[in-house]
Design a protein around this motif. Structure first.
Motif, PDB file in Angstrom:
ATOM      1  N   UNK A 188       0.815  -1.211   0.000  1.00  0.00           N
ATOM      2  CA  UNK A 188       0.000   0.000   0.000  1.00  0.00           C
ATOM      3  C   UNK A 188       0.849   1.262   0.000  1.00  0.00           C
ATOM      4  N   UNK A 189       1.813   1.337   0.907  1.00  0.00           N
ATOM      5  CA  UNK A 189       2.543   2.579   1.123  1.00  0.00           C
ATOM      6  C   UNK A 189       3.985   2.542   0.650  1.00  0.00           C
ATOM      7  N   UNK A 190       4.607   1.368   0.669  1.00  0.00           N
ATOM      8  CA  UNK A 190       6.047   1.329   0.467  1.00  0.00           C
ATOM      9  C   UNK A 190       6.715   1.959   1.676  1.00  0.00           C
ATOM     10  N   UNK A 191       7.781   2.672   1.469  1.00  0.00           N
ATOM     11  CA  UNK A 191       8.455   3.370   2.562  1.00  0.00           C
ATOM     12  C   UNK A 191       7.625   4.583   2.977  1.00  0.00           C
ATOM     13  N   UNK A 192       7.293   4.663   4.246  1.00  0.00           N
ATOM     14  CA  UNK A 192       6.556   5.820   4.755  1.00  0.00           C
ATOM     15  C   UNK A 192       7.490   7.017   4.805  1.00  0.00           C
ATOM     16  N   UNK A 193       7.031   8.154   4.292  1.00  0.00           N
ATOM     17  CA  UNK A 193       7.888   9.340   4.206  1.00  0.00           C
ATOM     18  C   UNK A 193       7.411  10.490   5.103  1.00  0.00           C
ATOM     19  N   UNK A 194       6.096  10.660   5.213  1.00  0.00           N
ATOM     20  CA  UNK A 194       5.576  11.778   6.001  1.00  0.00           C
ATOM     21  C   UNK A 194       4.226  11.407   6.610  1.00  0.00           C
ATOM     22  N   UNK A 195       3.835  12.181   7.596  1.00  0.00           N
ATOM     23  CA  UNK A 195       2.538  12.024   8.240  1.00  0.00           C
ATOM     24  C   UNK A 195       2.066  13.411   8.658  1.00  0.00           C
ATOM     25  N   UNK A 196       0.771  13.668   8.505  1.00  0.00           N
ATOM     26  CA  UNK A 196       0.259  14.966   8.951  1.00  0.00           C
ATOM     27  C   UNK A 196      -1.140  14.817   9.528  1.00  0.00           C
ATOM     28  N   UNK A 197      -1.476  15.721  10.429  1.00  0.00           N
ATOM     29  CA  UNK A 197      -2.840  15.856  10.916  1.00  0.00           C
ATOM     30  C   UNK A 197      -3.223  17.320  10.818  1.00  0.00           C
ATOM     31  N   UNK A 198      -4.501  17.554  10.588  1.00  0.00           N
ATOM     32  CA  UNK A 198      -4.995  18.924  10.437  1.00  0.00           C
ATOM     33  C   UNK A 198      -6.400  19.021  11.006  1.00  0.00           C
ATOM     34  N   UNK A 199      -6.632  20.055  11.785  1.00  0.00           N
ATOM     35  CA  UNK A 199      -7.979  20.350  12.280  1.00  0.00           C
ATOM     36  C   UNK A 199      -8.192  21.855  12.243  1.00  0.00           C
ATOM     37  N   UNK A 200      -9.315  22.275  11.661  1.00  0.00           N
ATOM     38  CA  UNK A 200      -9.717  23.686  11.649  1.00  0.00           C
ATOM     39  C   UNK A 200     -10.864  23.869  12.634  1.00  0.00           C
ATOM     40  N   UNK A 201     -10.832  24.957  13.376  1.00  0.00           N
ATOM     41  CA  UNK A 201     -11.892  25.219  14.347  1.00  0.00           C
ATOM     42  C   UNK A 201     -12.449  26.621  14.121  1.00  0.00           C
ATOM     43  N   UNK A 202     -13.737  26.689  13.922  1.00  0.00           N
ATOM     44  CA  UNK A 202     -14.373  28.002  13.774  1.00  0.00           C
ATOM     45  C   UNK A 202     -14.364  28.733  15.104  1.00  0.00           C
TER      46      UNK A 202
END
Length: 445
Positions: A188-202
């Motif tokens: 599925x991924x091969x070598x994992x290179x990056x990871x991110x999380x994002x949340x916007x709050x009004x």
């Protein structure tokens, strides 16, 4: 715990979702099954309390036997709401009175009270012989969280933490079908290179109150508040919790812990009280984390941004690899897999029904005649699973099933602890506008 040990243990203990080798679209929205009756008390009748009441009313094996809140109007509203659903419920202003009178007639407690009393409420309920479902964050510091976990162990009672993603069938599908074994993960991924999380709050205005809902000073003091302003806006004050940013960070960073069984070694962060003119909790945090994967260091970014709704973008997590990427979210629109250009080896996943290419009808086509949509050379895929009606219902249902002895918990206090530690360290680094080191000792229970 090593990566391979974590995956094998997590798959055996935490999967719960049974998947056939091939299947058509499946919806979990209407699934209800007879269960042994679980009588539950609710601590905290505010917004999240009402959310879990609505989720619990859809579970045939659950009955709300008692509710508790120090605010008379919230307590009365919750009781009347349940009675309108033909649920007779006892109401209490003080949780100690509830436990004293109800502990022999109830099985478990749901805790949706303010963060700073989660530990107090949880330990009291566990020592009364009751199982506990505690909303996240489980506590405001590591010492309290450890006390909760230790008390659950000593009393032999369940402690479920409200990381609802762990009960989302799409997340669980990703763990079971793509990440459980080395071969599937590599494909599925091969070598994992990056990871991110994002949340916007009004943003929102400072919460006010009516004269009718004003609590006496002595009552506020008894329950740990200094004023009605702080009582109504407790999420914005550090003495009552870490703020909403910590809640989002912990829940989203738990995905990396769950998926890969790996924790960051270093953190750099910045943040501040950039919008709100009241409170003292940071309302914006941006962090860079360094994960020591076996093959390489993986850089991660985690952001919780207030002052913008992000165009309506819901929180998401995204794992990037050289073969493709996996974006997870509680939103159907954001839960996607993307094959990298020139990579066409996901046919095995498609063949066994684990994913399919995203398909849409063109404007001039019969909607029943669909074609593959490609963005450049990146091919998007989706899972053959529809979003459940309420992820809160599924997570609460897992708790009720665990109490009945039918299944393991999806997210125990021990499972959730590491993500909390990381979130607290991010807040510490952001407050000091610098870096923080993490060690294995911080995660020892």
């Amino acid at each position: 715990m090593k990566r391979r040990e974590f995956i094998s243990t997590g798959a055996a203990i935490g999967t719960g979702l049974v998947l056939s080798s091939t299947f058509a679209d499946k919806t979990y929205a209407d699934e209800t099954k007879p269960q042994t009756l679980c009588r539950i008390a609710l601590f905290g009748c505010g917004r999240q309390g009402r959310t879990l009441i609505n989720a619990g009313l859809k579970i045939s094996g659950l009955k709300f036997a008692a509710v508790c809140d120090i605010q008379p109007s919230l307590l009365r509203s919750a009781k009347l709401y349940l009675e309108a659903e033909d649920v007779e419920t006892n109401a209490y202003a003080d949780y100690r009175d509830l436990l004293d009178k109800e502990k022999d007639s109830i099985d478990a407690v749901i805790i949706t009270s303010p963060d700073f009393v989660h530990c107090e409420h949880t330990i009291a309920a566990l020592k009364a012989g009751l199982h506990v479902y505690c909303e996240s964050p489980m506590a405001t510091n590591a010492a309290d969280a450890k006390s909760m976990i230790q008390t659950a162990k000593e009393t032999g009672r369940f402690l479920q933490i409200g990381f609802e993603r762990r009960s989302d069938p799409r997340y669980r599908h990703a763990v079971e079908r793509f990440l459980r074994d080395d071969d599937s993960r590599e494909l599925l991924l091969g070598t994992v290179t990056h990871f991110e999380t994002q949340a916007h709050r009004r943003v929102h205005s400072e919460l006010i109150w009516t004269q009718r809902d004003t609590l006496p000073v002595e009552l506020l003091t008894r329950y740990g508040y200094t004023s009605m302003t702080e009582y109504r806006n407790w999420r914005h004050y550090q003495r009552y919790g870490g703020g909403s940013c910590i809640t989002y960070l912990a829940q989203q960073l738990d995905v990396m812990e769950w998926f890969f069984g790996i924790r960051p070694a270093k953190i750099q962060a910045m943040g501040g009280l950039d919008y709100y003119k009241f409170g003292d909790c940071m309302d914006n945090i941006s962090a860079i984390l360094s994960y020591p994967f076996p093959q390489r260091t993986v850089r991660s970014t985690s952001r919780v941004w207030t002052t913008t709704s992000g165009g309506g973008t819901l929180p998401f997590e995204h794992v990037y690899g050289v073969n493709g990427s996996l974006q997870t979210s509680l939103s159907d629109e954001l839960f996607r897999l993307h094959a990298e250009p020139g990579f066409a080896k996901w046919s095995e996943f498609v063949r066994r029904g684990d994913m399919r290419k995203e398909r849409v009808a063109k404007d001039d086509e019969d909607p029943n005649l669909i074609s593959v949509r490609e963005t450049g050379n990146v091919v998007p895929y989706i899972l053959p699973i529809t979003r459940p009606d309420s992820i809160f219902r599924l997570h609460l249902e897992n708790f009720v099933d665990a109490v009945a002895g039918k299944t393991p918990l999806h997210c125990s206090g021990a499972d959730a602890f590491a993500a909390h530690v990381i979130a607290w360290k991010i807040a510490e680094a952001a407050k000091n506008n610098g870096a923080a080191e993490l060690s294995e000792e911080m995660f020892v229970l």
